[in-house]
Design an enzyme around this catalytic site. Sequence first.
Site, PDB file in Angstrom:
ATOM      1  N   ASN A   1      18.870  31.205 -11.265  1.00  0.00           N
ATOM      2  CA  ASN A   1      20.213  30.902 -11.855  1.00  0.00           C
ATOM      3  C   ASN A   1      19.710  29.820 -12.753  1.00  0.00           C
ATOM      4  OD1 ASN A   1      22.642  29.496 -13.120  1.00  0.00           O
ATOM      5  ND2 ASN A   1      23.565  30.625 -11.430  1.00  0.00           N
TER       6      ASN A   1
ATOM      7  N   HIS B   1      22.065  25.529 -15.259  1.00  0.00           N
ATOM      8  CA  HIS B   1      21.956  24.245 -15.445  1.00  0.00           C
ATOM      9  C   HIS B   1      21.402  23.665 -16.467  1.00  0.00           C
ATOM     10  CE1 HIS B   1      24.154  23.201 -11.983  1.00  0.00           C
ATOM     11  NE2 HIS B   1      23.289  23.815 -11.251  1.00  0.00           N
TER      12      HIS B   1
ATOM     13  N   HIS C   1      25.950  32.625 -15.298  1.00  0.00           N
ATOM     14  CA  HIS C   1      27.244  32.711 -15.499  1.00  0.00           C
ATOM     15  C   HIS C   1      27.916  32.535 -16.627  1.00  0.00           C
ATOM     16  CE1 HIS C   1      30.965  31.581 -13.012  1.00  0.00           C
ATOM     17  NE2 HIS C   1      31.440  32.091 -13.711  1.00  0.00           N
TER      18      HIS C   1
ATOM     19  N   ARG D   1      30.975  31.747 -18.548  1.00  0.00           N
ATOM     20  CA  ARG D   1      32.307  31.141 -18.044  1.00  0.00           C
ATOM     21  C   ARG D   1      33.269  31.371 -19.266  1.00  0.00           C
ATOM     22  NH1 ARG D   1      33.628  27.733 -14.038  1.00  0.00           N
ATOM     23  NH2 ARG D   1      32.048  27.595 -12.324  1.00  0.00           N
TER      24      ARG D   1
ATOM     25  N   ARG E   1      30.947  26.874 -20.739  1.00  0.00           N
ATOM     26  CA  ARG E   1      30.074  25.581 -20.436  1.00  0.00           C
ATOM     27  C   ARG E   1      28.802  25.673 -20.068  1.00  0.00           C
ATOM     28  NH1 ARG E   1      32.180  23.844 -14.506  1.00  0.00           N
ATOM     29  NH2 ARG E   1      34.271  24.538 -15.260  1.00  0.00           N
TER      30      ARG E   1
ATOM     31  N   GLU F   1      26.862  36.647 -13.635  1.00  0.00           N
ATOM     32  CA  GLU F   1      28.235  36.257 -12.700  1.00  0.00           C
ATOM     33  C   GLU F   1      29.271  36.292 -13.814  1.00  0.00           C
ATOM     34  OE1 GLU F   1      27.540  32.636 -11.029  1.00  0.00           O
ATOM     35  OE2 GLU F   1      25.688  33.304  -9.987  1.00  0.00           O
TER      36      GLU F   1
ATOM     37  N   THR G   1      31.431  23.858  -9.886  1.00  0.00           N
ATOM     38  CA  THR G   1      30.757  25.331  -9.712  1.00  0.00           C
ATOM     39  C   THR G   1      31.753  25.950  -8.771  1.00  0.00           C
ATOM     40  OG1 THR G   1      28.703  25.953  -8.890  1.00  0.00           O
ATOM     41  CG2 THR G   1      29.626  24.504  -7.567  1.00  0.00           C
ATOM     42  N   THR G   2      31.407  27.319  -8.814  1.00  0.00           N
ATOM     43  CA  THR G   2      31.972  28.220  -8.236  1.00  0.00           C
ATOM     44  C   THR G   2      32.301  27.888  -6.690  1.00  0.00           C
ATOM     45  OG1 THR G   2      30.702  29.670  -9.076  1.00  0.00           O
ATOM     46  CG2 THR G   2      32.163  30.768  -7.489  1.00  0.00           C
TER      47      THR G   2
ATOM     48  N   GLU H   1      27.547  39.534  -2.665  1.00  0.00           N
ATOM     49  CA  GLU H   1      26.791  38.640  -2.684  1.00  0.00           C
ATOM     50  C   GLU H   1      27.370  37.537  -1.546  1.00  0.00           C
ATOM     51  OE1 GLU H   1      25.400  36.308  -6.174  1.00  0.00           O
ATOM     52  OE2 GLU H   1      25.338  34.553  -5.019  1.00  0.00           O
TER      53      GLU H   1
ATOM     54  N   HIS I   1      24.359  30.121  -2.969  1.00  0.00           N
ATOM     55  CA  HIS I   1      25.085  29.120  -3.220  1.00  0.00           C
ATOM     56  C   HIS I   1      24.743  27.864  -2.387  1.00  0.00           C
ATOM     57  CE1 HIS I   1      28.348  27.109  -5.603  1.00  0.00           C
ATOM     58  NE2 HIS I   1      28.627  26.046  -4.313  1.00  0.00           N
ATOM     59  N   GLY I   2      24.119  26.900  -2.865  1.00  0.00           N
ATOM     60  CA  GLY I   2      23.872  25.513  -2.125  1.00  0.00           C
ATOM     61  C   GLY I   2      22.426  26.076  -1.199  1.00  0.00           C
TER      62      GLY I   2
ATOM     63  N   GLY J   1      19.875  28.315  -7.936  1.00  0.00           N
ATOM     64  CA  GLY J   1      19.978  27.488  -9.284  1.00  0.00           C
ATOM     65  C   GLY J   1      19.488  25.751  -8.784  1.00  0.00           C
TER      66      GLY J   1
HETATM   67  N1  PXP Z   1      25.696  32.587  -6.663  1.00  0.00           N
HETATM   68  C1  PXP Z   1      26.963  32.108  -7.223  1.00  0.00           C
HETATM   69  C2  PXP Z   1      27.893  33.436  -7.171  1.00  0.00           C
HETATM   70  C3  PXP Z   1      27.106  31.161  -7.763  1.00  0.00           C
HETATM   71  O1  PXP Z   1      28.277  30.884  -8.604  1.00  0.00           O
HETATM   72  C4  PXP Z   1      26.174  30.010  -7.666  1.00  0.00           C
HETATM   73  C5  PXP Z   1      26.151  28.710  -8.398  1.00  0.00           C
HETATM   74  O2  PXP Z   1      26.238  28.898  -9.700  1.00  0.00           O
HETATM   75  C6  PXP Z   1      24.923  30.316  -7.098  1.00  0.00           C
HETATM   76  C7  PXP Z   1      24.773  31.570  -6.566  1.00  0.00           C
HETATM   77  C8  PXP Z   1      23.765  29.369  -7.045  1.00  0.00           C
HETATM   78  O3  PXP Z   1      24.206  28.289  -6.414  1.00  0.00           O
HETATM   79  P1  PXP Z   1      23.218  27.109  -6.451  1.00  0.00           P
HETATM   80  O4  PXP Z   1      23.122  26.472  -7.955  1.00  0.00           O
HETATM   81  O5  PXP Z   1      23.957  25.909  -5.589  1.00  0.00           O
HETATM   82  O6  PXP Z   1      21.896  27.291  -6.013  1.00  0.00           O
END
Ligand code: PXP
Length: 237
Positions: free
Chosen positions: A6, A9, A42, A44, A48, A69, A99-100, A150, A190-191, A212
Amino acid sequence: MKFSLNVDHVAYLRNVRGEDNPDPVTFALLAEEFGVDGIVVHLREDRRHINERDLRLLRELIKTKLDLEMAAVDEIIQIACEVQPELVTLVPEKREELTTEGGLNVLDNIEILSDAIETLHDSNIAVSFFIEPDIGQIDAAAEIKTDFIEIHTGVYANAETEEDMFDELERIRQATKHAKKLGLGVNAGHGLNYQNIKDFTAIQDIDEVSIGQAVIARSVFVGLEKAIKEMLHLLKI
Ligand code: PXP
């Protein structure tokens, strides 16, 4: 397990100064060279991170796979149908969030999500739902014919004890098994980071992780090539 990067950033960093550097499109092209399996962005409603220029250039230039996304809102759905990413991942979106923050509530939004899927499928775009590892949500998602889910890994990533972490991992394992039985593709994200990815790779049925923050942050210190190759190594790709 495949790895999509992702690059939101990078766009965020560019936007802070209102200039054109660093360019997320160039960054994505380099990431492909260093071995990622796909690029995630993503779009948005408040733009942003990435904007339409980024999205259209990515579509034109990347050779792996584009995962867009987005929220299930008309304006963005229309853009997706024009741009034709390989995959649209529908996520909940709140303006005030950093973030989401959680998965989609499919059960409470059946009508909106069914309409979105129908429109995207009519444009030959595969659809994924970003959801919690919850059997009821997965069943509802399958019912309205999503192609992928996902799994939101935030609870796993933020677990404060080892016990909580392994409990959540087990929940994700069961959810993945269930989704696979229903014929769905299963991504996760995510994370996820260089520490917690190792135990995560034990869930072998997961098709792809979307990462990301951890990789972009590491690339600031060690460079993008090393940051990607370290993650690929942990994913045993
Ligand atoms: N998947 C989704 C749906 C997300 O919204 C995000 C955050 O942008 C990620 C994956 C990636 O998360 P991270 O940046 O924490 O790795």
